[in-house]
Design a protein around this motif. Sequence first.
Motif: not given
Length: 932
Positions: A829-840, A865-869
Amino acid sequence: MKFNYKLQRLCGAYYGNPTTTDSYGSDGRGSGSNLLYTSNGNTLISAVSNRIQILELHSHTVRTLPVEGRSNIRCMALSPNDTILLAVDVQNYAMLVNIVRGVVLHRFKFKRKVRMASFSPCGKYIAVTHGKHIQIWLAPNHLRKEFAPLILHRTYTGQSSDVTRLEWSEDSSVIMAASRDCTARIWTVHTTYNYQPVTLSGHKTPIMAAFFAYAETGNAGTISSGNRRSRRKIDSCYTVSEDGALVTWKAQQLNSGDSKSETNEDIDLPPSADFDAQVNEAVDFFSGGAASAPSFLSKKGGAGDDFPSQGHELAHCQWSYQTRHYFNQEGSSVVAIAYNDRSQLLAVGFSSGIFGIYEMPSVSNIHTLSVGSNQLIQSCVLNQTGEWLALGCPKSQQLLVWEWRSETYIIKQRGHAYGMRCMAYSPDGVVICTGGEDGKLKLWNASSGFCYVTMEQSHQAAITSVCFANSSVVLSASLDGSVKAHDLHRYRTFKTFTSPTPVQFLSLAVDPSGEIVTAGSMDPFHIYAWNLQTGKLLDVYTGHTGPVSQLAFQSHGGTLASASWDGTVKLWDLYKGNVPTESLQHNSDVVCVACRPDGKEVCTGTIRGLLSFWDVESGKLKFEIDGRRDIVGGRKFNDRMASNNNASSRYFTSVCYSADGTCVLAGGNSKYVCIYEVSQQILLKKFQVTFNRSLDGVLDELNSKNMTEFGAVDDHTDSGDETTYNALRIPGAKRGDDGSRSSKVEVLTMQVAFSSTGREWAAVSGEGLHVYSLDDDMIFDPISLTEAITPAAVEAKLEAKSYSTALRMAIHLNEVGLIRQVLEEVPYASISSVGKTVGPEQLERLMNVVAKAMETSPHIQYYLQWCLELLRTHGLYMDKHRSSFMRAFRAMHKTVQTRYDELKTICNENRYTLDFIEDQSRLTMSTEDVHA
């Protein structure tokens, strides 16, 4: 722009030596090397020219080791633990390679012709055929460089002709050799009491292979539990000759009263116990001492082992002829043999291109197939389980891996006959299209390196140019006078463009919109333009007085640049017919032209080695780069002058701009490919395409002893007779010359091209397609890295459930295992929020790790799910900087597609089971509803 490009793979041929014009050696066999499987049977090792290819059969990828031999590789041997590879070339120079790291540990030379090399099953010895002899060397026991890692153990003699095949026993105590004198001979590796070397003779033609057959015995000793344990001992052996005769030899145990040799009963011998003790002491002395000897040196197999070695077993055996079988293949001879003792399968390849699989010892035929008419099979090998059979045909550069149980091909790769001539990258950089002298068109996957489509009936003559109209349409021009358009979805030709009169096309170009196709001819010197949709000839442009060597479109505006041998480059405006043609004058023939991506500059190359840069708007020459001294190098075999004085024959034949237009990549009839910085007019880097001495023009200086008044003499050709080994082969001389004539392929680069991503470029040479790429997997990122960022700190953040911080720290440390651990501990459930913190700056690295982890992980939905997010969150940024993320995106897409295909196959095979489970679940739910 980064320039640490490394050779990633060599496409175009995955078996054989495309650098030789003759496909057969002095012994009548092909010019390819043997094939090797790793211990797990999932990886195949093949030699192409002087390079080594590693083919992963499960992931369907290929990589080229970053090592090169001095010349074409003749034979290879792999250690049992898959760490050390021995490769010997046609000049008998050998190299020990650490196959894990891809580095050369040691180089040395054998004094006689080496036809085969083999590691012992224990990994302590290396056996090589040394002309008529056999040499056994002590193999290195470290994976590091040493001054002299190989020590000669023993040389075995007795054959009257060259040895062709070696076979080890399972315990590495016995070795058998097959020879061209129609005999096979068996020795023990170490001195064995009462053993005499055995010679098996009974064939009429040279023996191609010999194998041991084993029998299970269970009465040789006990273990602590009291149960008998079984072992395998040599029961018989098979020998196969060139005429297709298979002879079975039986090893019969002699009784205690029998003797293999006549003895004098009047000789007084000491008591039996004392005599055996003296013999064992003598054996230990001459073998280096019992402390340093291997476990099979004594009568017992080793400490705690009650089994005698195979050498001691054979000392009390007598070999006798048992049976004889014939392979019924009229008009063809046996050229390749492979035997798998565990599955008792024998694979035989014939000179007619037919191969058969037989079950031993009954020699009953299981399968017989043909790989093609008159395709000599040089090498065949079975993997450890005996399920996959690999076949190599050097004449067609064909490599096959066939699964005989399901009768399907795991891999079927074939190179261009007579060489590759041109290539082009697709707009997205995923596909590489190549055209060859055989008139065929091949499509290669840029990420895997395999050819997935071959259009057999493309043209009737050599293809001179290829280009992409869009990602699904590729065009090809040929000397047969036609330009064809091919559909990459249906893999068929849907349009054929021809000229009013028969011509030969040299060049091809498509406008940026993909609607107008232009081609330049050799004679007459015209440029033809067609409409891609209708196939109608739009116009014929005249004005050149020499063959049109190359065409290039600007990225916008519809301006076509044409280079010709008449010393001019003309700029044509295809949309405005009333605009006069502008001509850019040169002092010599123009052979190549390229337009900068913004369309404001044109780069041309002439036969004088000059690169000229022109302003399109004004038509004026901006500056020139003299590249003659940059690409000079390599003295041809028949050159009368040294390479540094022969710069007039070196010039660029292909040039292209980088994606940002700041650099140009240029290659020509030289062994070098150069990268220039345009604004500073300097050479940034120079790549040497190959170091293979089997090619002509690789060496800068020839050996002075080979220079005679009649010209240079090649002393690297093998001689079948030891007495003439060092004799020079002068053309026309009877001694040392069998009357055959062969010539070396010249080292040169026909075409170079940058990928649209800018992360790789490719060059077409006589060896095939060289793909160079930037490998950032091992680049260390020190940005924001402090002393507090350690693996222990990452684990502490995971325990504190600070997943975002732990992921960023793991990416900075750049350890794949640590990043994967963090990824798999993040809650779904936290994949979406963690993926947003990754910098370019960390996004590309994370995408590569996700793609790599998903290949082997059972958590498919989790990584999906990681790929999708990642695509949802950073999709817009990746689209704006697609050149930087194209490689990572392709890797991720390939992994997802592979897992999808695997699941699709499994579900299709178990469709009825899944339907039954679904029906049962529905029935259970309806029953529960009734009870409720």
